[in-house]
Write a protein that holds these residues in place. Sequence first.
Motif, PDB file in Angstrom:
ATOM      1  N   PHE B 157       0.852  -1.188   0.000  1.00  0.00           N
ATOM      2  CA  PHE B 157       0.000   0.000   0.000  1.00  0.00           C
ATOM      3  C   PHE B 157       0.890   1.241   0.000  1.00  0.00           C
ATOM      4  O   PHE B 157       1.916   1.284   0.679  1.00  0.00           O
ATOM      5  CB  PHE B 157      -0.890   0.023   1.240  1.00  0.00           C
ATOM      6  CG  PHE B 157      -1.925  -1.069   1.276  1.00  0.00           C
ATOM      7  CD1 PHE B 157      -3.193  -0.878   0.740  1.00  0.00           C
ATOM      8  CD2 PHE B 157      -1.608  -2.316   1.823  1.00  0.00           C
ATOM      9  CE1 PHE B 157      -4.137  -1.896   0.765  1.00  0.00           C
ATOM     10  CE2 PHE B 157      -2.544  -3.337   1.844  1.00  0.00           C
ATOM     11  CZ  PHE B 157      -3.815  -3.126   1.309  1.00  0.00           C
ATOM     12  N   GLY B 158       0.458   2.257  -0.748  1.00  0.00           N
ATOM     13  CA  GLY B 158       1.223   3.503  -0.802  1.00  0.00           C
ATOM     14  C   GLY B 158       0.944   4.374   0.413  1.00  0.00           C
ATOM     15  O   GLY B 158      -0.185   4.438   0.905  1.00  0.00           O
ATOM     16  N   VAL B 165      -3.159   2.962   5.395  1.00  0.00           N
ATOM     17  CA  VAL B 165      -2.114   2.030   5.825  1.00  0.00           C
ATOM     18  C   VAL B 165      -2.261   1.717   7.311  1.00  0.00           C
ATOM     19  O   VAL B 165      -2.195   0.554   7.725  1.00  0.00           O
ATOM     20  CB  VAL B 165      -0.706   2.594   5.521  1.00  0.00           C
ATOM     21  CG1 VAL B 165       0.377   1.719   6.139  1.00  0.00           C
ATOM     22  CG2 VAL B 165      -0.493   2.729   4.018  1.00  0.00           C
ATOM     23  N   ALA B 166      -2.512   2.769   8.120  1.00  0.00           N
ATOM     24  CA  ALA B 166      -2.660   2.557   9.565  1.00  0.00           C
ATOM     25  C   ALA B 166      -3.873   1.671   9.858  1.00  0.00           C
ATOM     26  O   ALA B 166      -3.812   0.765  10.689  1.00  0.00           O
ATOM     27  CB  ALA B 166      -2.793   3.898  10.287  1.00  0.00           C
ATOM     28  N   ILE B 181       1.644  -6.344   5.903  1.00  0.00           N
ATOM     29  CA  ILE B 181       1.215  -5.124   5.217  1.00  0.00           C
ATOM     30  C   ILE B 181       2.467  -4.264   5.013  1.00  0.00           C
ATOM     31  O   ILE B 181       3.119  -3.869   5.983  1.00  0.00           O
ATOM     32  CB  ILE B 181       0.163  -4.365   6.049  1.00  0.00           C
ATOM     33  CG1 ILE B 181      -1.048  -5.270   6.349  1.00  0.00           C
ATOM     34  CG2 ILE B 181      -0.262  -3.085   5.338  1.00  0.00           C
ATOM     35  CD1 ILE B 181      -1.800  -5.767   5.140  1.00  0.00           C
ATOM     36  N   VAL B 182       2.810  -4.030   3.750  1.00  0.00           N
ATOM     37  CA  VAL B 182       4.063  -3.343   3.425  1.00  0.00           C
ATOM     38  C   VAL B 182       3.748  -1.914   2.956  1.00  0.00           C
ATOM     39  O   VAL B 182       3.195  -1.720   1.877  1.00  0.00           O
ATOM     40  CB  VAL B 182       4.832  -4.083   2.305  1.00  0.00           C
ATOM     41  CG1 VAL B 182       6.168  -3.406   2.042  1.00  0.00           C
ATOM     42  CG2 VAL B 182       5.008  -5.559   2.658  1.00  0.00           C
ATOM     43  N   TYR B 257       1.411   8.706  15.025  1.00  0.00           N
ATOM     44  CA  TYR B 257       1.226   7.606  14.089  1.00  0.00           C
ATOM     45  C   TYR B 257       1.721   6.316  14.731  1.00  0.00           C
ATOM     46  O   TYR B 257       2.728   6.351  15.416  1.00  0.00           O
ATOM     47  CB  TYR B 257       2.020   7.897  12.806  1.00  0.00           C
ATOM     48  CG  TYR B 257       1.667   6.985  11.652  1.00  0.00           C
ATOM     49  CD1 TYR B 257       0.590   7.286  10.831  1.00  0.00           C
ATOM     50  CD2 TYR B 257       2.408   5.833  11.409  1.00  0.00           C
ATOM     51  CE1 TYR B 257       0.249   6.452   9.772  1.00  0.00           C
ATOM     52  CE2 TYR B 257       2.066   4.987  10.362  1.00  0.00           C
ATOM     53  CZ  TYR B 257       0.993   5.305   9.544  1.00  0.00           C
ATOM     54  OH  TYR B 257       0.653   4.480   8.509  1.00  0.00           O
ATOM     55  N   PRO B 258       1.039   5.181  14.549  1.00  0.00           N
ATOM     56  CA  PRO B 258      -0.091   4.936  13.657  1.00  0.00           C
ATOM     57  C   PRO B 258      -1.464   5.038  14.335  1.00  0.00           C
ATOM     58  O   PRO B 258      -2.455   4.704  13.686  1.00  0.00           O
ATOM     59  CB  PRO B 258       0.163   3.494  13.219  1.00  0.00           C
ATOM     60  CG  PRO B 258       0.761   2.846  14.431  1.00  0.00           C
ATOM     61  CD  PRO B 258       1.566   3.912  15.124  1.00  0.00           C
ATOM     62  N   ASP B 259      -1.535   5.455  15.596  1.00  0.00           N
ATOM     63  CA  ASP B 259      -2.840   5.448  16.267  1.00  0.00           C
ATOM     64  C   ASP B 259      -3.686   6.668  15.922  1.00  0.00           C
ATOM     65  O   ASP B 259      -4.871   6.712  16.270  1.00  0.00           O
ATOM     66  CB  ASP B 259      -2.668   5.338  17.789  1.00  0.00           C
ATOM     67  CG  ASP B 259      -2.355   3.904  18.212  1.00  0.00           C
ATOM     68  OD1 ASP B 259      -2.473   3.001  17.357  1.00  0.00           O
ATOM     69  OD2 ASP B 259      -1.986   3.701  19.385  1.00  0.00           O
ATOM     70  N   LEU B 260      -3.064   7.663  15.275  1.00  0.00           N
ATOM     71  CA  LEU B 260      -3.768   8.869  14.832  1.00  0.00           C
ATOM     72  C   LEU B 260      -4.476   9.582  15.981  1.00  0.00           C
ATOM     73  O   LEU B 260      -5.616  10.037  15.841  1.00  0.00           O
ATOM     74  CB  LEU B 260      -4.741   8.546  13.685  1.00  0.00           C
ATOM     75  CG  LEU B 260      -4.101   7.863  12.469  1.00  0.00           C
ATOM     76  CD1 LEU B 260      -5.105   7.788  11.325  1.00  0.00           C
ATOM     77  CD2 LEU B 260      -2.845   8.589  12.007  1.00  0.00           C
ATOM     78  N   THR B 261      -3.788   9.678  17.110  1.00  0.00           N
ATOM     79  CA  THR B 261      -4.302  10.451  18.236  1.00  0.00           C
ATOM     80  C   THR B 261      -3.615  11.814  18.232  1.00  0.00           C
ATOM     81  O   THR B 261      -2.448  11.929  17.847  1.00  0.00           O
ATOM     82  CB  THR B 261      -4.022   9.730  19.572  1.00  0.00           C
ATOM     83  OG1 THR B 261      -2.691   9.205  19.544  1.00  0.00           O
ATOM     84  CG2 THR B 261      -4.980   8.576  19.766  1.00  0.00           C
TER      85      THR B 261
END
Lengths: 301, 301
Positions: B157-158, B165-166, B181-182, B257-261
């Motif tokens: 995934f880009g 992606v997250a 997941i790359v 990132y990656p929890d986007l808090t």
Amino acid sequence: MSTTAVTTARIVRSITELREHIRQYRLQAGPSAAVGLVPTMGFLHAGHASLIRRSAEENGLTVVSVFVNPLQFGPNEDFECYPRDEARDVAIASEAGANVLFMPEVTEMYPNPPKTSVIVSGITERLCGASRPGHFDGVGIVVSKLLNIVQPNRAYFGMKDAQQVAVITRMASDLSMPVDIVPCPIVRDSDGLALSSRNVYLSADERSQALILSQTLKLVPSWVEEGIAAAELTRRIRERIQSQPLSDIDYVEALEYPDLTPPAAGASLRTLLHQHPLLVAVAVRFGKTRLIDNILLTQKG
Amino acid sequence: MSTTAVTTARIVRSITELREHIRQYRLQAGPSAAVGLVPTMGFLHAGHASLIRRSAEENGLTVVSVFVNPLQFGPNEDFECYPRDEARDVAIASEAGANVLFMPEVTEMYPNPPKTSVIVSGITERLCGASRPGHFDGVGIVVSKLLNIVQPNRAYFGMKDAQQVAVITRMASDLSMPVDIVPCPIVRDSDGLALSSRNVYLSADERSQALILSQTLKLVPSWVEEGIAAAELTRRIRERIQSQPLSDIDYVEALEYPDLTPPAAGASLRTLLHQHPLLVAVAVRFGKTRLIDNILLTQKG
């Protein structure tokens, strides 16, 4: 090896080890490899054994998971005291033909609280989904995980929890999971009581009165044959169950299967059967123990 | 075969045929079999090609899916007019090393409206999840299906859609999906514009003004180095983007990132980087075209 010798199933506690074991089996078995999964919460009984035997007949490798999944229990339910007996589970599963027993700790299955939910809407709002909020979300995630870990060709579920079978079949289909969900018949004790790990909670009196469930469900086909509608059917069932003083009805429902939608009000269930199978399902408490049972009617010939 | 010869990827439209093709590959390749999946919505560009090339380097079989997934578009979004060019996709994917192009019809992927949702909570409420309600539910189901159909060892995934992606990484981990997941770097045009199939919608003026996104994001590392907090960083970014009269900001956010808090209010982002990567992400309309871009900062040394 004599035909009566039982090989004890291999006990595996880690996902990594389980995957490696299955990978090795697939490599050795080649194109004819077939893996069966029987997901259980342990405290195995003859109902589970029937699933395991069926899997052993149909697959070269049978994995039985034993995992009391905290996410499918409500805060006031019996997660902590749910019956557990690992040694007995190993004996029963091995005897029935299991090759691998997957017995993970909770931390192995859920190293972090999951943020992902797998929700099947429409099918989960009624029956146990209504009585046990969040129950089928917990079932969705644990069954997804087990299917992704084992990647079985077939997974076996008992029809005692018919709603669970409907939910998992729909989930597997919607998500294109490469697995056959195989529903298996309810197994009953000689007196008719549907086998359940929770039956051990019942006092002698409760158990004796609980026989009303299977006795009443046996009458359903002839009642449906009379041409009655769902309301009359569930009224008759309630009446008979309530004749037992220790009973406390949670639900009695007649629904189209597998979508679990209610039949049109007043419609003859006999006529409905021409178009849809009909699930008649009950959940009833006897003392503190909540029992479920059901009968699935399908059109014959 | 000369090194410049390109074998045209095999085009597969049915899930059954795709599974059979992959099964045959795995049987032939044996223990060293490795399948890479590059899920796309088609109208491929050099960004997709970079994912396909990476997969072809790392796997014996590379499957590229081309499917404009209706479930991840909102009712007022561009599903109907999303750009499509199958012949061009076949050429680009083949050139980059794809072995199989999976190009299903909508009815093949969704023979019935799905009742199952795969929802990743916590990560999907902000950024594009807030601007595009239901978008990540659609992503969850289609990516689950593609992963279950292909059962790849790796999926690519880009990072242009860093939130995707997250979300997918968390979903795969929570559900024990047996796949790596790359994430792959954003690919930009020579002028800095992040590649997107939607760039074809831009007028010359819009495109020229859209360069402000990458130009501004390039300044982020030095701004963070000053020790400023998230509020000041996003203020500066907004100010620069708004200098372009055709811009219409959807969001500008700085999140862990990656929890986007969101970072603690007032906290120095430079200090925060010691503990968490930091995603600075923007979504901006130029005319009718909504573009996204981002930069992911990680602590070095």
